[in-house]
Write an enzyme that holds these catalytic residues in place. Sequence first.
Site, mmCIF file in Angstrom:
data_model
loop_
_atom_site.group_PDB
_atom_site.id
_atom_site.type_symbol
_atom_site.label_atom_id
_atom_site.label_comp_id
_atom_site.label_asym_id
_atom_site.label_seq_id
_atom_site.Cartn_x
_atom_site.Cartn_y
_atom_site.Cartn_z
ATOM 1 N N LYS A 9 0.833 -1.201 0.000
ATOM 2 C CA LYS A 9 0.000 0.000 0.000
ATOM 3 C C LYS A 9 0.877 1.264 0.000
ATOM 4 C CE LYS A 9 -3.933 -2.281 2.264
ATOM 5 N NZ LYS A 9 -4.930 -2.179 3.383
ATOM 6 N N TYR A 49 -12.654 -3.009 -3.116
ATOM 7 C CA TYR A 49 -13.113 -2.901 -1.732
ATOM 8 C C TYR A 49 -14.639 -2.817 -1.656
ATOM 9 C CZ TYR A 49 -8.425 -2.325 0.340
ATOM 10 O OH TYR A 49 -7.139 -2.519 0.802
ATOM 11 N N ASN A 112 -2.126 0.244 6.908
ATOM 12 C CA ASN A 112 -1.637 -1.041 7.408
ATOM 13 C C ASN A 112 -0.769 -1.798 6.393
ATOM 14 O OD1 ASN A 112 -3.671 -1.868 5.755
ATOM 15 N ND2 ASN A 112 -4.770 -3.074 7.271
ATOM 16 N N HIS A 115 -1.887 -5.451 1.485
ATOM 17 C CA HIS A 115 -3.137 -6.172 1.205
ATOM 18 C C HIS A 115 -2.793 -7.602 0.816
ATOM 19 C CE1 HIS A 115 -6.931 -7.424 -0.620
ATOM 20 N NE2 HIS A 115 -6.184 -7.929 -1.585
ATOM 21 N N GLU A 126 -8.841 -11.183 -7.873
ATOM 22 C CA GLU A 126 -7.998 -9.988 -7.693
ATOM 23 C C GLU A 126 -6.800 -10.004 -8.640
ATOM 24 O OE1 GLU A 126 -7.230 -9.891 -3.441
ATOM 25 O OE2 GLU A 126 -9.312 -9.331 -3.022
HETATM 26 N N1 UDP Z 1 -10.131 -0.980 7.210
HETATM 27 C C1 UDP Z 1 -10.201 0.097 8.082
HETATM 28 N N2 UDP Z 1 -10.994 -0.014 9.210
HETATM 29 C C2 UDP Z 1 -11.693 -1.153 9.501
HETATM 30 C C3 UDP Z 1 -11.629 -2.234 8.605
HETATM 31 C C4 UDP Z 1 -10.839 -2.129 7.470
HETATM 32 O O1 UDP Z 1 -9.556 1.120 7.852
HETATM 33 O O2 UDP Z 1 -12.387 -1.196 10.525
HETATM 34 C C5 UDP Z 1 -9.274 -0.891 6.018
HETATM 35 C C6 UDP Z 1 -7.931 -1.551 6.268
HETATM 36 O O3 UDP Z 1 -6.925 -0.778 5.618
HETATM 37 C C7 UDP Z 1 -8.100 -2.896 5.604
HETATM 38 C C8 UDP Z 1 -9.003 -2.555 4.427
HETATM 39 O O4 UDP Z 1 -9.880 -1.559 4.918
HETATM 40 O O5 UDP Z 1 -6.854 -3.451 5.217
HETATM 41 C C9 UDP Z 1 -9.800 -3.720 3.877
HETATM 42 O O6 UDP Z 1 -10.542 -4.313 4.907
HETATM 43 P P1 UDP Z 1 -10.605 -5.895 5.077
HETATM 44 O O7 UDP Z 1 -11.662 -6.180 6.082
HETATM 45 O O8 UDP Z 1 -10.712 -6.552 3.739
HETATM 46 O O9 UDP Z 1 -9.192 -6.249 5.767
HETATM 47 P P2 UDP Z 1 -7.882 -6.985 5.188
HETATM 48 O O10 UDP Z 1 -8.353 -8.088 4.275
HETATM 49 O O11 UDP Z 1 -7.066 -5.947 4.480
HETATM 50 O O12 UDP Z 1 -7.174 -7.520 6.405
HETATM 51 MG MG MG Z 2 -9.661 -8.041 2.739
#
Ligand code: UDP
Ligand code: MG
Length: 135
Positions: A9, A49, A112, A115, A126
């Site tokens: 990211k 997303y 974070n 991805h 994806e």
């Molecule tokens: N995210 C956030 N707050 C939340 C949940 C998700 O900012 O409460 C962001 C975070 O950067 C995350 C992304 O949205 O990586 C996608 O969410 P997902 O639930 O798919 O998490 P991931 O698969 O990235 O662990």
């Molecule tokens: Mg995810």
Amino acid sequence: MERTYIMLKPDCVKRGLMGEVIKRIEDKGFKITNMKMMTLTEEILNEHYAHISDMPFFPGIVEYMTSGPVVGMIVEGDNAVLGMRILMGATKYEDAAAGTIRGDFATSTGNNIIHGSDSVENGEIEIKRFFGPDA
Ligand code: UDP
Ligand code: MG
């Protein structure tokens, strides 16, 4: 052999952590079989997303994810989807264990670092989204 879609990211790129994260992926024995730097559009993020596009934090995610280049990768290996999720650590940065990529480098849940696909099926979707239908 399994494939997953990994994306470094904008915070990872801006902070100069690409090498560190790639090293962890390679040290674990996963193979990076394709990689490209790109700047994402709002359109592709709405698709990628879709599962969080109704959340109040989503506009902030779009702003962050379009704030600079990302690096998309196809990563292959035994159990690559789950294996990469374990290397990455938990989504919520306060839950991400020390020793994981997010545990060691994420500064917030939004910022974070990385991805990774959450299932084999989504990984294939994806990979095609970012590398084209023949990938
Ligand atoms: N995210 C956030 N707050 C939340 C949940 C998700 O900012 O409460 C962001 C975070 O950067 C995350 C992304 O949205 O990586 C996608 O969410 P997902 O639930 O798919 O998490 P991931 O698969 O990235 O662990
Ligand atoms: Mg995810």
